[in-house]
Each structure stands twice: as C-alpha cells, then as structure tokens.
Design a protein around this motif. Sequence first.
Motif, PDB file in Angstrom:
ATOM      1  N   SER A 196       4.754  61.506 -57.359  1.00  9.86           N
ATOM      2  CA  SER A 196       3.340  61.834 -57.229  1.00  9.86           C
ATOM      3  C   SER A 196       3.020  63.201 -57.823  1.00  9.86           C
ATOM      4  O   SER A 196       1.916  63.413 -58.344  1.00  9.86           O
ATOM      5  CB  SER A 196       2.930  61.802 -55.755  1.00  9.86           C
ATOM      6  OG  SER A 196       3.692  62.746 -54.997  1.00  9.86           O
ATOM      7  N   ASP A 197       3.981  64.140 -57.757  1.00  8.36           N
ATOM      8  CA  ASP A 197       3.696  65.467 -58.301  1.00  8.36           C
ATOM      9  C   ASP A 197       3.577  65.453 -59.815  1.00  8.36           C
ATOM     10  O   ASP A 197       2.876  66.295 -60.385  1.00  8.36           O
ATOM     11  CB  ASP A 197       4.718  66.500 -57.833  1.00  8.36           C
ATOM     12  CG  ASP A 197       6.161  66.091 -58.045  1.00  8.36           C
ATOM     13  OD1 ASP A 197       6.426  64.906 -58.344  1.00  8.36           O
ATOM     14  OD2 ASP A 197       7.044  66.966 -57.909  1.00  8.36           O
ATOM     15  N   LEU A 198       4.239  64.508 -60.495  1.00 16.77           N
ATOM     16  CA  LEU A 198       4.030  64.393 -61.935  1.00 16.77           C
ATOM     17  C   LEU A 198       2.585  64.045 -62.233  1.00 16.77           C
ATOM     18  O   LEU A 198       1.953  64.662 -63.096  1.00 16.77           O
ATOM     19  CB  LEU A 198       4.957  63.333 -62.544  1.00 16.77           C
ATOM     20  CG  LEU A 198       4.681  63.059 -64.037  1.00 16.77           C
ATOM     21  CD1 LEU A 198       5.955  63.114 -64.853  1.00 16.77           C
ATOM     22  CD2 LEU A 198       3.995  61.704 -64.240  1.00 16.77           C
ATOM     23  N   HIS A 199       2.049  63.087 -61.532  1.00 14.98           N
ATOM     24  CA  HIS A 199       0.677  62.660 -61.799  1.00 14.98           C
ATOM     25  C   HIS A 199      -0.324  63.763 -61.445  1.00 14.98           C
ATOM     26  O   HIS A 199      -1.337  63.940 -62.141  1.00 14.98           O
ATOM     27  CB  HIS A 199       0.378  61.373 -61.042  1.00 14.98           C
ATOM     28  CG  HIS A 199       1.203  60.216 -61.520  1.00 14.98           C
ATOM     29  ND1 HIS A 199       0.906  59.513 -62.667  1.00 14.98           N
ATOM     30  CD2 HIS A 199       2.351  59.670 -61.030  1.00 14.98           C
ATOM     31  CE1 HIS A 199       1.813  58.566 -62.843  1.00 14.98           C
ATOM     32  NE2 HIS A 199       2.704  58.644 -61.866  1.00 14.98           N
ATOM     33  N   ALA A 200      -0.033  64.527 -60.412  1.00 13.47           N
ATOM     34  CA  ALA A 200      -0.911  65.650 -60.063  1.00 13.47           C
ATOM     35  C   ALA A 200      -0.909  66.697 -61.166  1.00 13.47           C
ATOM     36  O   ALA A 200      -1.958  67.249 -61.527  1.00 13.47           O
ATOM     37  CB  ALA A 200      -0.463  66.258 -58.735  1.00 13.47           C
ATOM     38  N   ARG A 201       0.266  66.972 -61.714  1.00 11.07           N
ATOM     39  CA  ARG A 201       0.355  67.956 -62.799  1.00 11.07           C
ATOM     40  C   ARG A 201      -0.333  67.451 -64.061  1.00 11.07           C
ATOM     41  O   ARG A 201      -0.970  68.225 -64.788  1.00 11.07           O
ATOM     42  CB  ARG A 201       1.826  68.297 -63.069  1.00 11.07           C
ATOM     43  CG  ARG A 201       2.444  69.162 -61.988  1.00 11.07           C
ATOM     44  CD  ARG A 201       3.946  69.283 -62.149  1.00 11.07           C
ATOM     45  NE  ARG A 201       4.328  69.842 -63.434  1.00 11.07           N
ATOM     46  CZ  ARG A 201       5.596  69.929 -63.850  1.00 11.07           C
ATOM     47  NH1 ARG A 201       6.586  69.480 -63.079  1.00 11.07           N
ATOM     48  NH2 ARG A 201       5.873  70.449 -65.025  1.00 11.07           N
ATOM     49  N   VAL A 202      -0.206  66.166 -64.359  1.00 11.93           N
ATOM     50  CA  VAL A 202      -0.894  65.593 -65.514  1.00 11.93           C
ATOM     51  C   VAL A 202      -2.403  65.795 -65.384  1.00 11.93           C
ATOM     52  O   VAL A 202      -3.080  66.210 -66.334  1.00 11.93           O
ATOM     53  CB  VAL A 202      -0.557  64.094 -65.674  1.00 11.93           C
ATOM     54  CG1 VAL A 202      -1.514  63.426 -66.667  1.00 11.93           C
ATOM     55  CG2 VAL A 202       0.888  63.913 -66.153  1.00 11.93           C
ATOM     56  N   MET A 203      -2.939  65.516 -64.203  1.00  4.12           N
ATOM     57  CA  MET A 203      -4.385  65.667 -64.004  1.00  4.12           C
ATOM     58  C   MET A 203      -4.816  67.131 -64.111  1.00  4.12           C
ATOM     59  O   MET A 203      -5.889  67.444 -64.636  1.00  4.12           O
ATOM     60  CB  MET A 203      -4.785  65.096 -62.651  1.00  4.12           C
ATOM     61  CG  MET A 203      -4.698  63.576 -62.559  1.00  4.12           C
ATOM     62  SD  MET A 203      -5.799  62.722 -63.750  1.00  4.12           S
ATOM     63  CE  MET A 203      -4.602  62.198 -65.002  1.00  4.12           C
ATOM     64  N   ALA A 204      -3.968  68.036 -63.622  1.00  2.00           N
ATOM     65  CA  ALA A 204      -4.298  69.465 -63.709  1.00  2.00           C
ATOM     66  C   ALA A 204      -4.315  69.932 -65.162  1.00  2.00           C
ATOM     67  O   ALA A 204      -5.211  70.684 -65.584  1.00  2.00           O
ATOM     68  CB  ALA A 204      -3.287  70.283 -62.902  1.00  2.00           C
ATOM     69  N   VAL A 205      -3.334  69.476 -65.957  1.00  2.55           N
ATOM     70  CA  VAL A 205      -3.285  69.863 -67.368  1.00  2.55           C
ATOM     71  C   VAL A 205      -4.444  69.227 -68.126  1.00  2.55           C
ATOM     72  O   VAL A 205      -5.043  69.858 -69.017  1.00  2.55           O
ATOM     73  CB  VAL A 205      -1.925  69.468 -67.992  1.00  2.55           C
ATOM     74  CG1 VAL A 205      -1.962  69.591 -69.511  1.00  2.55           C
ATOM     75  CG2 VAL A 205      -0.823  70.353 -67.409  1.00  2.55           C
ATOM     76  N   LEU A 206      -4.786  67.996 -67.775  1.00  7.28           N
ATOM     77  CA  LEU A 206      -5.930  67.351 -68.416  1.00  7.28           C
ATOM     78  C   LEU A 206      -7.210  68.162 -68.170  1.00  7.28           C
ATOM     79  O   LEU A 206      -8.029  68.349 -69.079  1.00  7.28           O
ATOM     80  CB  LEU A 206      -6.085  65.931 -67.876  1.00  7.28           C
ATOM     81  CG  LEU A 206      -7.237  65.104 -68.454  1.00  7.28           C
ATOM     82  CD1 LEU A 206      -7.106  64.965 -69.965  1.00  7.28           C
ATOM     83  CD2 LEU A 206      -7.295  63.737 -67.784  1.00  7.28           C
ATOM     84  N   ALA A 207      -7.376  68.668 -66.934  1.00  5.71           N
ATOM     85  CA  ALA A 207      -8.546  69.499 -66.631  1.00  5.71           C
ATOM     86  C   ALA A 207      -8.536  70.775 -67.461  1.00  5.71           C
ATOM     87  O   ALA A 207      -9.595  71.228 -67.947  1.00  5.71           O
ATOM     88  CB  ALA A 207      -8.567  69.832 -65.139  1.00  5.71           C
ATOM     89  N   THR A 208      -7.362  71.359 -67.665  1.00  6.99           N
ATOM     90  CA  THR A 208      -7.244  72.566 -68.490  1.00  6.99           C
ATOM     91  C   THR A 208      -7.635  72.289 -69.934  1.00  6.99           C
ATOM     92  O   THR A 208      -8.325  73.091 -70.575  1.00  6.99           O
ATOM     93  CB  THR A 208      -5.801  73.111 -68.432  1.00  6.99           C
ATOM     94  OG1 THR A 208      -5.481  73.448 -67.082  1.00  6.99           O
ATOM     95  CG2 THR A 208      -5.641  74.346 -69.305  1.00  6.99           C
ATOM     96  N   ILE A 209      -7.199  71.138 -70.445  1.00 12.05           N
ATOM     97  CA  ILE A 209      -7.545  70.767 -71.822  1.00 12.05           C
ATOM     98  C   ILE A 209      -9.056  70.616 -71.963  1.00 12.05           C
ATOM     99  O   ILE A 209      -9.672  71.146 -72.901  1.00 12.05           O
ATOM    100  CB  ILE A 209      -6.820  69.471 -72.223  1.00 12.05           C
ATOM    101  CG1 ILE A 209      -5.313  69.716 -72.343  1.00 12.05           C
ATOM    102  CG2 ILE A 209      -7.368  68.937 -73.560  1.00 12.05           C
ATOM    103  CD1 ILE A 209      -4.490  68.456 -72.531  1.00 12.05           C
ATOM    104  N   LYS A 210      -9.667  69.906 -71.027  1.00  8.73           N
ATOM    105  CA  LYS A 210     -11.120  69.715 -71.088  1.00  8.73           C
ATOM    106  C   LYS A 210     -11.860  71.050 -71.077  1.00  8.73           C
ATOM    107  O   LYS A 210     -12.848  71.244 -71.787  1.00  8.73           O
ATOM    108  CB  LYS A 210     -11.591  68.874 -69.900  1.00  8.73           C
ATOM    109  CG  LYS A 210     -11.162  67.422 -69.915  1.00  8.73           C
ATOM    110  CD  LYS A 210     -11.645  66.740 -68.636  1.00  8.73           C
ATOM    111  CE  LYS A 210     -11.181  65.302 -68.531  1.00  8.73           C
ATOM    112  NZ  LYS A 210     -11.609  64.679 -67.250  1.00  8.73           N
TER     113      LYS A 210
END
Length: 537
Positions: free
Chosen positions: A52-66
């Motif tokens: 689950s922590d992988l998916h949380a980190r993916v979403m956090a990085v996606l927010a940074t990209i946006k």
Amino acid sequence: MGQIHCWVGDIEGNGQKVLAAMKEAADAGADLILFPELTLTGYPPEDLLLRSDLHARVMAVLATIKANMPAMDALVGLPMQEGNECFNSMIWLSASEAGAGEEKARYHKQQLPNYGVFDEKRYFTPGDAVCIIEPKGHKVGLLICEDIWHQQPAEATVAAGAEILLIANASPYHTKKTPMRHRVLEQQAKKLNTPIVYVNHSCGQDELIFDGQSVAISADGSEVYRAPAFENNLAQVSFDGRQLHAKQASADELTLLAEVYKGLTMSVRDYVLRNGFEGAVLGLSGGIDSALTLAIAADALGAENVQAVMMPFRYTSDMSIADAAEQAKLMNVEYDAVSIEPMFDAFMQQLDPMFEGTAVDTTEENLQARSRGVVLMAISNKRRRMVLTTGNKSEMAVGYATLYGDMCGGFAVLKDIPKMMVFELSRYRNTQGYVIPERVITRPPSAELAPDQVDSDSLPDYAELDDMIERYVEQDASLADIVAAGYDEQVVRRVIRLIDINEYKRRQSAVGPRITPRGFAKDRRNPICSGFGRANW
C-alpha cells in the motif's frame, strides 16, 4: 518521445526525471510528451505492487508532477488502484499554465502478458475500454505495450476515431526482438492506416534490459524516427494527417553484436551502481570469458573503477599469465596477481585425513576455483567492489562451472551469452579499440584446472554444443528433434542429462542480463528435482 531511464521503486527519482523531461520538451516547443509504461514505478515492479505504501508514494509524486509541470500535455504510466483492483495505466495530464496540471483521462492496459518474463496477471486487472484523448483538437488513441501485439485493442481504438496511436511500452530486449517488434509495428500501422508513436524504457533492471529504440511510424508503415538503443533520448515528431515528421535524424541502426555489447555494458553499469557498489572486481584468467567480462566492465564503469586479479596455480600456463597482464595494461585497470597455491595447500592439509585412500578427481579442481572465490569475495567486502562472474551460457547450461568457485559473485555478465557469441563479441570489441590480446581469442579454451586440460576434452565442439543448447533450452526441442537435426544420439543424451542435472547449480548462480529469447531465469522455470528427463539420459 520521452525515452527516459527509470529505476524500479525509485518513485520520487522517476518523478523528477519526468518533470525534467517535460520542461525540456516544453522548452523545445512540444505540445505533448509520451513516457514509457509504468513510468513512475519502473518496470517490472513485481511484488512492490502489493504494498500500500508504494501506491501512496505514487499518488504523492503524481501530485508533485501536476503542481510543477509546464504548460503542456503529458502521458505518464503508473499503477492505478480503483477499489480492490489495480490497473496498469496511463494518465493524460494537461496544464494550460505552468504548475496547473490536472488529470483529464486514464487508460487501463487491456492485454496483460503472462508468459516468458511477464507476470502481469498476478498483479493487474485488464482494462476493457478504448481511450481517445483530444489534445489540440486531434483524436489520439492510447495503448500500452502488449495491446499493439493484438488486433482487437488497436482496431477498436481506430474504429472509435483515433487519428494516431500513442503506445507506452516496457519491452525487454533479446537478440530477435528488434526486427520482430518493428515488423509488428509497421504491419499494424499499414493495416490500420494510422501512424504510431511507440516509446520504450531504456535501462537495465535485474536480469532484464530494456533497449529503448522508440519509434515513430507513419500510416504507410515507413519509419520516420528511431531513437538510439540503450540511451536516454528525447525526440520530437510532428503529426500531420496520416504522416509523421521527425525534427531530428534517426539513430544509426546497430549490428547485432554492437546492440548486444551496448546492452551488456548498460546492464553492468545499472546493476553495480544501483546496488551501491563503487566498482567491480573479477578474476582475469587469461581466457576469453574473463577477457570479455573485463572489457565490458571497464567500458561500463570506467577503467579506474575496475580491478582484475590473476590467481595462478601450478597448472596456470605462462601464456595465460602474460595475456592477462597484457590486457590489464591495455585497458589501464588495476591489476594484481595472487597465487592460490598456499591456500590450496592449507585446505588440502586439513582435508588429507578425510581424503586418505581416495584418488584425485574434480574435488581438487573445484577447490582451486573455490580458493579463487574466497580471494575475490574478500576484495569485494573490503573495497565495495562487486564480483563479476565470468561464466557463459554454454557453461551454465552443462554445469561446467564450480558452485561457490567461479560461480561466486554478484552479477553474471555472460550468463546468457553462448560461447560462440563470446568469441564474436570479443572480436567486435577489438574493432572498437584493441583491448583483448589476439592469442586469448584464438587459443583453445581451457579451465586450466589440470595438466594440459582443454574444454574439448569433456565437452562437444562449442558450435555444436551451443546449437544443441538453443534447441533444448530455448525451443523446447526433444531428444528425437535434436537427433533428427544431425547430431549423434549418445552425445545429445549426454548434453541433455548435463543440462537437466545442473538446474540446482543455476538456481544458485548470480543474476545476469537476459540476451537470448530464453535465459536461465524467469522465462525458464524448470523444477530442480525432476524425473522428467531421465528417459533421455
């Protein structure tokens, strides 16, 4: 076309590479950038996808990209969780002004490969819907890797109105993959009368290597642009009706040997450095396998970060010692000579009471190799240099290697390179600059573990052996099939038996880059304890 170098699990680092590529592309005037499959996690993330922590980190990085992307559109690959399901996805990000990115669409991969090195059905749910996006008023169809190898997803996307297909990929390399891949893409473009832009990963990841070689193909099947093999690359193509136009020249097409050598070099660099080592060390025997391994290592890591160690014994010829020293000098690598005689004698002194009354056999030969392994691992521990093993695919197949001896190490550079290709790659490397003494290439191969020993004393001719191995290992040919190809039945039976009984050794060998269509790793999963082959022995 964002052919970037992603690292599995380095989600934040991959995100920074995405942003850097976006900004460079926007500065060059691009409207949209396409990245490879699973851009943010790298490929294949394997059981990291279960965390689950992988998916949380993916979403956090996606927010940074946006929040930091320039004013442009981007297609980024990532795993997407929706409820209890996980999809292999690509999302369309769009920003009308810098730092104002938003997700406007998402596409889920429909065809999940589950053969060879692929295990996608273990992790993902297949998508079932076409995705058409409309940047700049054009209808752009999205696909992911395996989708283009099947007719239905591509045909449905074009039928839905796509004027162009953009495909994100994680397509691992092997020696037959490049022409096969490009043939499929050209046929699909022509059949669908639709241009294709295909972007692939370029990196080494454990035993897989991704060659890049992203391509843009017009609707008539003509190749407009090809990115270089095994390199980062940003390239720009424009879309005009059914035609694509490249704004830069294609990379030169490589010969097979050049392609393989470049891939091996990248795999060593990525594996050694990503695992935190400061360089590499290997045993330089004066033979061709270690000579080629040294050349690859120095080209990958820099000569200053590679150490070669000659470990002579009473059976080591003066020729081998001289050739090893010459190559080390030619390549300007650190070179040491450490005799294994004292440690071998000490081992034998301790073992003599238990060996009393027994004849000399492979035990003493293996002890030589294991003494060398001790030396190399000690250097590795002390100097943070990864031990590179030097055995080739032919040796690994028939067990012509010593467990915890010459198989001792962290990365097996030639693990999937047949012996005859070792010769070819050595000659190729010398055309790029003479570094392997000619005598190393022309002399009969020998492990030099016994007086006047040569490989042909116990193995068939390597050209024949390599062909038999390819048939049995890569093509699943039967005993009868191989004999029908013109080989002596008793020789074939012996080779098959050696391949079968040495599975336990290969399972304990270091990981190495996959080069052939089927290596001794994920794509060949034979049981260790098996009676299946006994009828052929």
